[in-house]
Design a protein around this motif. Sequence first.
Motif, PDB file in Angstrom:
ATOM      1  N   LEU A 293       0.208   1.460  11.082  1.00  0.00           N
ATOM      2  CA  LEU A 293      -0.799   2.509  10.966  1.00  0.00           C
ATOM      3  C   LEU A 293      -0.166   3.788  10.438  1.00  0.00           C
ATOM      4  N   LEU A 294      -1.013   4.651   9.876  1.00  0.00           N
ATOM      5  CA  LEU A 294      -0.542   5.850   9.201  1.00  0.00           C
ATOM      6  C   LEU A 294      -1.621   6.916   9.308  1.00  0.00           C
ATOM      7  N   PRO A 295      -1.266   8.144   9.731  1.00  0.00           N
ATOM      8  CA  PRO A 295      -2.274   9.207   9.718  1.00  0.00           C
ATOM      9  C   PRO A 295      -2.891   9.338   8.331  1.00  0.00           C
ATOM     10  N   GLY A 296      -4.210   9.405   8.300  1.00  0.00           N
ATOM     11  CA  GLY A 296      -4.941   9.454   7.038  1.00  0.00           C
ATOM     12  C   GLY A 296      -5.635   8.156   6.690  1.00  0.00           C
ATOM     13  N   GLN A 297      -5.196   7.033   7.285  1.00  0.00           N
ATOM     14  CA  GLN A 297      -5.856   5.748   7.037  1.00  0.00           C
ATOM     15  C   GLN A 297      -7.245   5.716   7.672  1.00  0.00           C
ATOM     16  N   MET A 298      -8.131   4.961   7.047  1.00  0.00           N
ATOM     17  CA  MET A 298      -9.421   4.642   7.656  1.00  0.00           C
ATOM     18  C   MET A 298      -9.328   3.258   8.259  1.00  0.00           C
ATOM     19  N   VAL A 299      -9.740   3.134   9.516  1.00  0.00           N
ATOM     20  CA  VAL A 299      -9.723   1.847  10.193  1.00  0.00           C
ATOM     21  C   VAL A 299     -11.033   1.658  10.953  1.00  0.00           C
ATOM     22  N   GLN A 300     -11.313   0.423  11.255  1.00  0.00           N
ATOM     23  CA  GLN A 300     -12.454   0.067  12.097  1.00  0.00           C
ATOM     24  C   GLN A 300     -11.920  -0.669  13.309  1.00  0.00           C
ATOM     25  N   ILE A 301     -12.314  -0.238  14.492  1.00  0.00           N
ATOM     26  CA  ILE A 301     -11.835  -0.874  15.719  1.00  0.00           C
ATOM     27  C   ILE A 301     -13.003  -1.521  16.451  1.00  0.00           C
TER      28      ILE A 301
ATOM     29  N   ASP B  34       0.234  13.673  -5.703  1.00  0.00           N
ATOM     30  CA  ASP B  34       0.812  14.586  -4.724  1.00  0.00           C
ATOM     31  C   ASP B  34      -0.199  15.692  -4.455  1.00  0.00           C
ATOM     32  N   MET B  35       0.248  16.815  -3.934  1.00  0.00           N
ATOM     33  CA  MET B  35      -0.677  17.863  -3.491  1.00  0.00           C
ATOM     34  C   MET B  35      -1.718  17.251  -2.562  1.00  0.00           C
ATOM     35  N   LEU B  36      -1.216  16.508  -1.588  1.00  0.00           N
ATOM     36  CA  LEU B  36      -2.056  15.727  -0.684  1.00  0.00           C
ATOM     37  C   LEU B  36      -2.673  16.605   0.402  1.00  0.00           C
ATOM     38  N   PRO B  37      -3.745  16.130   1.041  1.00  0.00           N
ATOM     39  CA  PRO B  37      -4.282  16.832   2.204  1.00  0.00           C
ATOM     40  C   PRO B  37      -3.206  16.993   3.277  1.00  0.00           C
TER      41      PRO B  37
ATOM     42  N   ASN C 112       4.920  14.277   6.846  1.00  0.00           N
ATOM     43  CA  ASN C 112       6.029  14.052   5.905  1.00  0.00           C
ATOM     44  C   ASN C 112       5.708  13.063   4.795  1.00  0.00           C
ATOM     45  N   VAL C 113       4.422  12.899   4.466  1.00  0.00           N
ATOM     46  CA  VAL C 113       4.025  12.097   3.308  1.00  0.00           C
ATOM     47  C   VAL C 113       3.737  13.059   2.165  1.00  0.00           C
ATOM     48  N   ARG C 114       4.603  13.071   1.139  1.00  0.00           N
ATOM     49  CA  ARG C 114       4.485  14.024   0.043  1.00  0.00           C
ATOM     50  C   ARG C 114       3.818  13.423  -1.189  1.00  0.00           C
ATOM     51  N   SER C 115       3.842  12.106  -1.307  1.00  0.00           N
ATOM     52  CA  SER C 115       3.202  11.458  -2.450  1.00  0.00           C
ATOM     53  C   SER C 115       2.719  10.073  -2.024  1.00  0.00           C
ATOM     54  N   ILE C 116       1.773   9.555  -2.787  1.00  0.00           N
ATOM     55  CA  ILE C 116       1.226   8.210  -2.551  1.00  0.00           C
ATOM     56  C   ILE C 116       1.200   7.489  -3.889  1.00  0.00           C
TER      57      ILE C 116
ATOM     58  N   ALA D 226       9.847   2.784   4.288  1.00  0.00           N
ATOM     59  CA  ALA D 226      10.610   3.920   3.787  1.00  0.00           C
ATOM     60  C   ALA D 226      10.101   4.412   2.439  1.00  0.00           C
ATOM     61  N   LEU D 227       9.293   3.605   1.753  1.00  0.00           N
ATOM     62  CA  LEU D 227       8.735   3.992   0.462  1.00  0.00           C
ATOM     63  C   LEU D 227       7.444   4.779   0.668  1.00  0.00           C
ATOM     64  N   PRO D 228       6.992   5.512  -0.347  1.00  0.00           N
ATOM     65  CA  PRO D 228       5.706   6.198  -0.219  1.00  0.00           C
ATOM     66  C   PRO D 228       4.595   5.200   0.085  1.00  0.00           C
ATOM     67  N   PRO D 229       3.575   5.621   0.819  1.00  0.00           N
ATOM     68  CA  PRO D 229       2.440   4.728   1.082  1.00  0.00           C
ATOM     69  C   PRO D 229       1.833   4.217  -0.222  1.00  0.00           C
TER      70      PRO D 229
END
Length: 570
Positions: free
Chosen positions: A456-464, A507-510, A517-521, A557-560
């Motif tokens: 999981l990653l902050p910013g992801q959309m999930v359904q529980i 980049d220039m992400l929310p 610490n996610v600078r690019s996707i 370790a790589l960008p999302p």
Amino acid sequence: MQIEKFFGLFGIAALTVALFGCGGYGGSSKTPPPTPPTSVTISPVSASVPANGGTQGFTAMVGNDYLSRGVTWSLSGMGCSGATCGSLTAMTTSAVTYNAPAAVPNPATVTLTATSINDSAKSASAMITVTSASSQGAAAVSLTITDTPPAGITLLSFEVTLTGATLNPGSVDLLAGKGPMQIEVKRLETESAFLSTASVPPGTFTSLALTFANPELTFKNDMGTTLAGCTPGAVCEIKPIGTLTSTANFPGSGLVIMANLPAGIQVDVNPNTILTDTLGVDFSLAGAVSVQELTMKPAGELDDFDDLRGAVQNLDSANKRFTLHTSNGDLTVTTDGNTRFDFEECAADNFTCVQNNQAIELDAELMAGGAFLARKIEFEDEAEDDELEGIVVEIEDPMHFEMVVLDELRSVNNVSIGNPIIVALSGPGFQVRADGLQVPSMLQGNFEGATDTSQLLPGQMVQIRLAQPANPGPPVTVTANRVRLRTTQFTANVKAGSVMPPNFSVDMLPTLFTGNNVRSIHVQTSSDTDFEAVSGVSGLADGNTLSLRGLLFNNGALPPELVTKKVRKR
């Protein structure tokens, strides 16, 4: 000698068969070209016809029609049968006149079908909206809403209730009596939301008056100081006060509605203007709300909608349509020969897989007249469960994470849209619904093989899926036994030097990403990706602002990695 003569004669006979009995065509060994398939088209593809006397003519054309036999005509409706759907007169194999019934059926849509006489598997349909007899010449006008992405704060949810939408002059109710409509504005960055279809008399309208109520914001305070009572770093819900009315003017001389000609209107709300520095709201400010007429495409569609979720009701197997019951009202859904079905446990992969009360997801086109034509129908569950969809805000430990609720499959006790909730995992299953996208097997395998929050990653959309009733808290806590990855949407800029078709980076992400610490996707596109306002990846330039929608994977370790369903250039 006799033996030689026998084999000589046999050889001649065999050669004769080879030349004339084995697919010879025109004196050569080539097989005949395949017969072109039959096709049917109908015109117009939609119409509004007033009850108690209204009529509308239709024509049909059949491609590759052997002996020019034409079509047969039939009429059906989910809320009518026989004469209550209307009648057909002046019927030929290429034309027909539809006569509206005495009263408007419920729902008010009727389907006219033209079926090839040569090939009964080939047909085309027109959607007819029966309007009130008092509105002679009235047109079916559909209303949708979208938004301009917010900037400057980590806005997680912006829910507001639309209580009125009135065309002026004339005070025409575009909500068609449906009453208050709940809107989650933050979800509209890449998609539109359907509100209603109303019967509108012909004329010129200069403005749309809108009234709203009960705004609620959920945001993460990244300002470093207390904002609207929310301490730094906290996720807070507030109910801001302010002006909740807005008047949006149509461009030029106004919106022209023609008699019996369906149309569409789209409202665009701009949170950047509506929200004040102290997180109050003011819908009356210039630029807070704008409005435009939707351009009708050649096949009669007004707008595209992805990931519509709800329960199947009023299944009409004969005409291959149904009602989709959603938290914001019921939608009439039709299908055609191009509709794709994704039902893993149903080998038929056609309309027979659809059953009443199933929870499904569909991609569809809003057609002129207000019905939805499904492009794809995907199975979710045998029945509606207590399921919540939202955006991951924080990973607390291997078995707990925090999310903000953005949608409910059905109403869940003690939980409301916009609530931050703590999710505890209990023997969870992790799922990825590829949604027709080409997902790399490693990314999908890593997510589906998870047993804790590691993927999981902050910013992801999930359904529980809830394993037990929610605890009202505060904070609200739930226990989940399934986590399903859903499509994430966000707005960012094309990273300099990253465009290498078919992929690129942003980049220039929310701040929800950058604060973790996610600078690019890295963004993957494919033939399944829809591009809006740009032809494709090769049309992108460094710094372009894009709203993106797709499956977002934690890539170690790589960008999302974002496997993209839609790219919308702002």
